[in-house]
Every structure is written in C-alpha cells, then in structure tokens.
Design an enzyme around this catalytic site. Structure first.
Site, PDB file in Angstrom:
ATOM      1  CG  LEU A 155      -9.997 -12.870  -7.690  1.00 50.28           C
ATOM      2  CD1 LEU A 155      -9.616 -11.640  -8.745  1.00 50.28           C
ATOM      3  CD2 LEU A 155     -10.254 -14.191  -8.603  1.00 50.28           C
ATOM      4  NE  ARG A 157     -14.817  -8.645   2.449  1.00 50.05           N
ATOM      5  CZ  ARG A 157     -14.166  -9.145   3.351  1.00 50.05           C
ATOM      6  NH1 ARG A 157     -12.751  -9.111   3.088  1.00 50.05           N
ATOM      7  NH2 ARG A 157     -14.588  -9.833   3.978  1.00 50.05           N
ATOM      8  CB  SER A 177      -5.052 -15.638  -4.261  1.00 53.96           C
ATOM      9  OG  SER A 177      -5.703 -16.756  -4.770  1.00 53.96           O
ATOM     10  NE  ARG A 178      -3.632 -16.874   1.511  1.00 52.04           N
ATOM     11  CZ  ARG A 178      -4.178 -16.401   2.761  1.00 52.04           C
ATOM     12  NH1 ARG A 178      -3.568 -16.447   3.893  1.00 52.04           N
ATOM     13  NH2 ARG A 178      -5.598 -15.720   2.706  1.00 52.04           N
ATOM     14  NE  ARG A 235      -2.312  -1.284   4.727  1.00 56.77           N
ATOM     15  CZ  ARG A 235      -3.747  -0.745   4.433  1.00 56.77           C
ATOM     16  NH1 ARG A 235      -3.994  -0.016   3.237  1.00 56.77           N
ATOM     17  NH2 ARG A 235      -4.607  -0.935   5.247  1.00 56.77           N
ATOM     18  CG  ASP A 259      -3.910   5.143  -2.939  1.00 56.09           C
ATOM     19  OD1 ASP A 259      -4.015   6.416  -2.896  1.00 56.09           O
ATOM     20  OD2 ASP A 259      -4.466   4.490  -2.053  1.00 56.09           O
ATOM     21  CD  GLU A 264       1.375   5.042   2.862  1.00 57.97           C
ATOM     22  OE1 GLU A 264       1.283   4.657   1.685  1.00 57.97           O
ATOM     23  OE2 GLU A 264       0.255   4.833   3.744  1.00 57.97           O
ATOM     24  CG  HIS A 282      -2.754   5.144   2.169  1.00 56.06           C
ATOM     25  ND1 HIS A 282      -2.118   4.385   2.983  1.00 56.06           N
ATOM     26  CD2 HIS A 282      -3.972   4.460   2.054  1.00 56.06           C
ATOM     27  CE1 HIS A 282      -2.654   3.173   3.317  1.00 56.06           C
ATOM     28  NE2 HIS A 282      -3.905   3.418   2.774  1.00 56.06           N
TER      29      HIS A 282
HETATM   30  P1  NAP Z   1      -9.759  -9.385   1.292  1.00 58.47           P
HETATM   31  O1  NAP Z   1     -11.055  -9.554   0.677  1.00 58.47           O
HETATM   32  O2  NAP Z   1      -9.561 -10.000   2.429  1.00 58.47           O
HETATM   33  O3  NAP Z   1      -8.773 -10.115   0.115  1.00 58.47           O
HETATM   34  C1  NAP Z   1      -7.438 -10.230   0.389  1.00 58.47           C
HETATM   35  C2  NAP Z   1      -6.637 -10.984  -0.798  1.00 58.47           C
HETATM   36  O4  NAP Z   1      -5.310 -11.215  -0.379  1.00 58.47           O
HETATM   37  C3  NAP Z   1      -7.408 -12.390  -0.927  1.00 58.47           C
HETATM   38  O5  NAP Z   1      -7.689 -12.563  -2.250  1.00 58.47           O
HETATM   39  C4  NAP Z   1      -6.174 -13.252  -0.699  1.00 58.47           C
HETATM   40  O6  NAP Z   1      -6.119 -14.591  -1.251  1.00 58.47           O
HETATM   41  C5  NAP Z   1      -5.002 -12.426  -0.718  1.00 58.47           C
HETATM   42  N1  NAP Z   1      -3.699 -12.802  -0.025  1.00 58.47           N
HETATM   43  C6  NAP Z   1      -3.587 -13.232   1.208  1.00 58.47           C
HETATM   44  N2  NAP Z   1      -2.421 -13.603   1.435  1.00 58.47           N
HETATM   45  C7  NAP Z   1      -1.829 -13.898   0.338  1.00 58.47           C
HETATM   46  C8  NAP Z   1      -0.593 -14.442  -0.326  1.00 58.47           C
HETATM   47  N3  NAP Z   1       0.380 -14.767   0.813  1.00 58.47           N
HETATM   48  N4  NAP Z   1      -0.365 -14.573  -1.417  1.00 58.47           N
HETATM   49  C9  NAP Z   1      -1.206 -13.968  -2.231  1.00 58.47           C
HETATM   50  N5  NAP Z   1      -2.367 -13.661  -1.979  1.00 58.47           N
HETATM   51  C10 NAP Z   1      -2.651 -13.566  -0.911  1.00 58.47           C
HETATM   52  O7  NAP Z   1      -9.414  -7.866   1.084  1.00 58.47           O
HETATM   53  P2  NAP Z   1      -9.621  -6.392   0.315  1.00 58.47           P
HETATM   54  O8  NAP Z   1     -11.090  -5.973   1.380  1.00 58.47           O
HETATM   55  O9  NAP Z   1      -9.949  -7.136  -0.885  1.00 58.47           O
HETATM   56  O10 NAP Z   1      -8.483  -5.831   0.811  1.00 58.47           O
HETATM   57  C11 NAP Z   1      -7.220  -6.050   0.275  1.00 58.47           C
HETATM   58  C12 NAP Z   1      -6.058  -5.306   0.919  1.00 58.47           C
HETATM   59  O11 NAP Z   1      -6.381  -3.900   0.297  1.00 58.47           O
HETATM   60  C13 NAP Z   1      -6.395  -4.871   2.337  1.00 58.47           C
HETATM   61  O12 NAP Z   1      -5.526  -5.789   3.286  1.00 58.47           O
HETATM   62  C14 NAP Z   1      -5.693  -3.484   2.527  1.00 58.47           C
HETATM   63  O13 NAP Z   1      -4.405  -3.616   2.918  1.00 58.47           O
HETATM   64  C15 NAP Z   1      -5.619  -2.747   1.171  1.00 58.47           C
HETATM   65  N6  NAP Z   1      -6.616  -1.735   1.004  1.00 58.47           N
HETATM   66  C16 NAP Z   1      -5.939  -0.570   0.701  1.00 58.47           C
HETATM   67  C17 NAP Z   1      -6.610   0.552   0.873  1.00 58.47           C
HETATM   68  C18 NAP Z   1      -6.073   2.140   0.341  1.00 58.47           C
HETATM   69  O14 NAP Z   1      -6.571   3.006   0.666  1.00 58.47           O
HETATM   70  N7  NAP Z   1      -5.223   2.056  -0.519  1.00 58.47           N
HETATM   71  C19 NAP Z   1      -8.277   0.855   1.156  1.00 58.47           C
HETATM   72  C20 NAP Z   1      -8.649  -0.436   1.615  1.00 58.47           C
HETATM   73  C21 NAP Z   1      -7.784  -1.762   1.397  1.00 58.47           C
HETATM   74  P3  NAP Z   1      -6.248 -15.806  -0.570  1.00 58.47           P
HETATM   75  O15 NAP Z   1      -6.933 -16.004   0.616  1.00 58.47           O
HETATM   76  O16 NAP Z   1      -6.854 -16.952  -1.554  1.00 58.47           O
HETATM   77  O17 NAP Z   1      -4.784 -16.244  -0.646  1.00 58.47           O
END
Ligand code: NAP
Length: 316
Positions: A155, A157, A177-178, A235, A259, A264, A282
C-alpha cells in the site's frame, strides 16, 4: 567553459528525454554499442561519464558502476529500483534518483484496466466479435468487479492510488505490507495467505526486493482460489510464474492480468494460449503525458545535482 559532463543512457527512452539530455550534456548511448564492444567503449569514455540514466529494465548493476570511476549519480527513469545496485551506490557515495509520483496515477489506472479486462474477458470478447462468432451464439457470462474484495500487496504510492479507484467501484480493500499503515482504514493482513483467502482480486503493487520475490507463490494462489483474479503491475518476479501458469491451466485460479512477466520480454507459450489471461508489455506508465513528466524529473534531478542543489526525488 569547463569539461563537458558525460551522461550514459543505457537504453532507448523517449526522444524527448534524449533531446533534453543532448541539449545539456555529452550523451553516450550504450544500447547502440554492440555488447562485445561495451567494455572498450566504457574505458574510452569513462573519464567524462558522471551520470547514468536507465530505467526499471536496464538500470545500473555493480559491473557498470565499477566500470565508471567518475560516476556521481544514477538518475533512473522509473520508480522501481530493483535494477540498480543500491548497496554499491551507497558504498561508493553515488547519488540515486527515481521518478515516483509522476507515474502513480497512470499505473493505478492500468491496474484497474487489467482487473476489469480480466474479469469481463474483454480481449476474448473483442476476438469473438472480430472472428465473426457473435452471429453463432451470445458471448459467455463473465464476472463483475463492482463490490468485490480487493487485496493489495504493497500500500505505497501506487497501491494507495489503486485502493482509491477500487473503492469507487464499491470494493472492500485489504492490504499486505511489512507494517500496518496507521493512517489507513483498510484491513491490514500481516499474512499473505490470509489476505489471499479474504480476497477475490489480488493486485501486486509492491517493490521488488529479495523478500518480495515470488511473494505470490503456490500457497497464495491456492488461497485465492479458482474464482480469484491476480493482477500484476509490479514486477514479473513478484509471482512464481510456473505456479501461476499451472494454476490457470488446472483451473485453480480464475484469471490473471499481467503487465509484467518474470522473464520479459519472453512470454511462455502456455500463457499465450490462455483465454483467462490479459497481457500487456510492461506499459503501465507508458503514456505520452507520463513519460514526459518522468523525463522532466530525470533532467531536473541531473541539473540539481550538477549545480549543487538539493535533488528533487533522491533515493540515496
Ligand atoms: P512505493 O511507494 O515505494 O511502495 C512500495 C510498497 O511496497 C510499499 O507499500 C511497501 O510497504 C511495499 N513493500 C516493500 N517491501 C515489502 C515486503 N517485503 N512485503 C510487502 N510489501 C513490501 O512504490 P510505488 O511507487 O507504489 O511503486 C511500487 C512498485 O511498482 C515499484 O517498485 C515498481 O516495481 C512497480 N512499478 C511498475 C510499473 C510498470 O510499468 N508496471 C511502473 C511503475 C512502478 P511497506 O514499506 O509498508 O512494507
């Protein structure tokens, strides 16, 4: 005029970004160099190269970082950091920036799009119309999104932006989440299995780390069940793809909207053949608007760094 600043771009990104970088710096395009000449190319230009610009597919691994002794900053055109060796950057005092926020809405939109497309089988329905099958029989019944229970892994961004959208569809939200988010009214699940058991739709939106690799495994898939849908905009390696495919083939899982894939751009043949799967290459953040915002952020971070101003979106 001082020594020009060299920027190494690891893969093709937008023409706009390339132009902005070319206007300001000496741009080196690594992807245009054949793999077996890269070592020589980097040796030749490493005196100038102070910045690397890559993305979530080709970032900056330890080998690249070690081959650039004057590297000061990795400005990633992505929000995922799993392709950057962050430990190595910390060790060498190299700054790292990324492009969060710029793409949050776009990726959350894509999560909902994939969820709806998978639940309502819209790609299969499109093929049905195009193939002339409509004349022979009505299309099969599908399943609705509105009112379903949605489990979000991560949860952050993007996960939060997905939750707002899902709420607008009348869905109930749970998350894993953690740690519990004290500012969230959604139900927190310390256990992935419990989240999957209570969800009809599971959406992966967390960062890829050693801990989250295969966070969706056989047990999680089985807990979600035969009517469940998994959507992945995180990912590919978040999901054990072999287990995912066997569950889809055996009917232990209802559908998947993906996606990103584990290897990939390789797409397993079995996955290609499944009607209960919607695939996209993607592209969750690939719109003209978002790509421009991401490119601007990369350039602004580089400008800030090279004029000794605070970085806009620092990781390190
Ligand atoms: P973010 O704001 O940093 O959120 C990442 C989330 O991952 C946090 O809620 C964190 O929660 C959780 N997390 C980290 N380690 C964890 C664990 N061990 N167990 C459970 N949850 C965990 O990042 P965001 O901007 O939302 O982006 C998330 C991801 O989306 C990116 O890292 C990227 O890989 C992916 N993404 C994909 C695309 C695409 O084109 N498909 C585009 C953009 C981003 P806690 O810290 O509370 O654990």
């Amino acid at each position: 005029m001082g020594t020009p600043i060299g920027v190494l771009q690891t893969r093709p990104l937008s023409n706009y970004l390339q132009q902005q970088l070319t206007n300001r710096y000496t741009l080196f395009k690594l992807w245009q160099v054949p793999p077996d000449s890269r070592r020589e190319f980097l040796d030749k230009h490493s005196d100038l190269i102070k910045a690397v610009v890559g993305n979530g597919v080709t970032g900056a691994d330890a080998e690249l970082i070690d081959s650039l002794p004057h590297l000061e900053i990795v400005a990633s055109h992505s929000s995922g950091l799993d392709k950057i060796d962050l430990d190595k950057c910390r060790e060498k005092g190299i700054r790292v920036t990324y492009t969060p926020d710029a793409l949050t809405d776009e990726v959350a939109d894509m999560a909902i799009l994939l969820t709806l497309a998978t639940a309502r089988r819209i790609c299969e329905a499109d093929r049905y119309v195009r193939n002339g099958e409509w004349k022979n029989a009505d299309f099969k019944l599908t399943t609705k999104l509105s009112g379903k229970s949605v489990g979000i892994i991560g949860l952050g961004r993007i996960g939060s932006a997905i939750s707002k959208r899902a709420e607008a569809f009348g869905c109930s939200i749970g998350y894993h989440s953690r740690s519990r988010k004290t500012n969230s009214r959604y139900k927190y699940y310390p256990s992935m299995i419990d989240l999957a058991k209570d969800s009809e739709i599971l959406i992966v939106a967390c960062a890829l780390t050693h801990e989250t690799r295969h966070i969706v495994n056989r047990d999680v898939i089985n807990a979600l069940g035969s009517k469940g849908i998994i959507v992945n905009i995180g990912r590919g390696s978040h999901i054990d793809e072999v287990e995912l495919i066997s569950a889809l083939v055996e009917g232990r899982l209802g559908g998947a909207g993906l996606d990103v894939l584990e290897h990939e751009p390789e797409v397993p043949d079995l996955l290609r053949g499944l009607d209960n799967v919607v695939l996209s290459p993607h592209v969750a953040a690939s719109t003209v608007e978002t790509r421009k915002a991401m490119a601007d952020l990369v350039v602004e971070n580089l400008e800030a760094h090279f004029t000794n101003k605070p970085l806009l979106t620092p990781v390190i």
